[in-house]
Design an enzyme around this catalytic site. Structure first.
Site, mmCIF file in Angstrom:
data_model
loop_
_atom_site.group_PDB
_atom_site.id
_atom_site.type_symbol
_atom_site.label_atom_id
_atom_site.label_comp_id
_atom_site.label_asym_id
_atom_site.label_seq_id
_atom_site.Cartn_x
_atom_site.Cartn_y
_atom_site.Cartn_z
ATOM 1 N N LYS A 76 26.525 -4.855 0.143
ATOM 2 C CA LYS A 76 26.600 -5.472 1.470
ATOM 3 C C LYS A 76 28.005 -5.929 1.854
ATOM 4 C CE LYS A 76 21.856 -7.083 2.190
ATOM 5 N NZ LYS A 76 21.024 -8.240 2.588
ATOM 6 N N ASP A 113 20.236 -9.186 9.358
ATOM 7 C CA ASP A 113 19.569 -10.274 8.642
ATOM 8 C C ASP A 113 19.548 -11.554 9.469
ATOM 9 O OD1 ASP A 113 18.880 -8.879 6.348
ATOM 10 O OD2 ASP A 113 20.754 -9.355 5.313
#
Length: 293
Positions: A76, A113
């Site tokens: 990420k 997210d």
């Protein structure tokens, strides 16, 4: 891992190492099925190696049918160096969980997210509160998105971690002007006799942003004496879907939000970017049944 695709069919992946546990293919292919799209979505193992990540992206970008990929651990943050541009939210969080191939072949990084975490809280956050506080467990990658999301919603945050210095550095980076606090992980494990003041008009969240409670991991040690009346418990762990943390909160009468809420919410944001159609959220109940099967 090498996958053969139908000619000219749009496709996307989730990448990570390991990746076999990912529920993203089930979610995205469920929506593809419901919409009757000519598209495919798979899980692809991309090893925890900079050369492997670079090679994967170089190969994918050469295919006009490739729409992009979701990104899970451990890529990420390292994938940011391979992006041609970043969405402002991803730049703020400092992590990318969705890569979209643009029409000109360049790669743009997003972080869904944040929106996924906030989605089940939208009705609550549409209300006016005198004060908002979140007690968050964990200072890893998931916490970065959660801290960013709640800072934008005017929450005072207490971040508990094994390493309080790491938690403080995260808060200083993501919301340097916020009036936040840090605590050792053990703080919430021990009972307290603190008497909470009147919480009328207040909004209190308790968030597990750590892997504690996940299958194969130790449970999160959290004593409910630290919880103000009316608090909402939010769990990001998805396996098992009811962790000891959530079970204890539910049995004590608190409102709970499970890990599927954020998982499905963030996936919906990515799905529309990949395939150009909103995820058919009217089937969420059926999707949850498949996830639980």
């Amino acid at each position: 891992m090498t996958t053969t695709y139908s000619a000219a069919v749009p496709y996307a992946h989730v990448i990570g190492d390991p990746i076999g546990h990912s529920k993203s293919p089930l979610i995205h292919n469920f929506w593809i099925e419901k919409l009757g799209l000519e598209a495919e979505y798979t899980a692809e193992l991309v090893e925890n190696d900079p050369d492997a990540l670079a090679a994967f992206l170089a190969g994918a970008c050469d295919d006009d049918s490739w729409r992009g990929c979701n990104v899970t651990m451990p890529h990420k943050q390292t994938i940011i160096a391979h992006m041609d541009s970043l969405d402002p939210v991803a730049a703020k969080v400092g992590a990318v969980n969705t890569v979209v191939r643009q029409e000109d072949g360049t790669l743009r990084g997003f972080n869904t997210d944040v929106a996924g975490f906030l989605e089940p809280l939208r009705d609550l956050l549409g209300q006016t509160h005198l004060f908002r506080m979140a007690r968050i467990i964990g200072a890893g990658g998931a916490a970065r998105a959660i801290v960013t999301a709640l800072a934008a919603e005017n929450f005072v945050q207490v971040l508990a971690a094994r390493d309080p210095a790491k938690a403080q550095a995260l808060l200083d980076e993501l919301d340097p002007d916020g009036e936040h606090h840090v605590a050792p992980l053990t703080h919430f494990a021990e009972a307290t006799d603190f008497e909470f003041d009147d919480r009328e008009g207040c909004c209190d969240l308790i968030v597990n942003a750590s892997p504690l409670g996940m299958r194969g991991k130790p449970p999160l040690a959290f004593d409910l004496s630290h919880v103000p009346p009316g608090s909402i418990f939010y769990e990001i762990v998805t396996d098992p879907i009811e962790t000891p943390f959530l079970k204890a909160a539910r049995e004590a009468g608190f409102q709970t939000i499970d890990g599927y809420a954020m998982l499905i919410g963030q996936a919906a944001e990515a799905f529309e970017r990949f395939f150009g159609a909103p995820a058919p959220r009217q089937y969420d109940a059926e999707l949850r049944e498949r996830l639980l099967a």
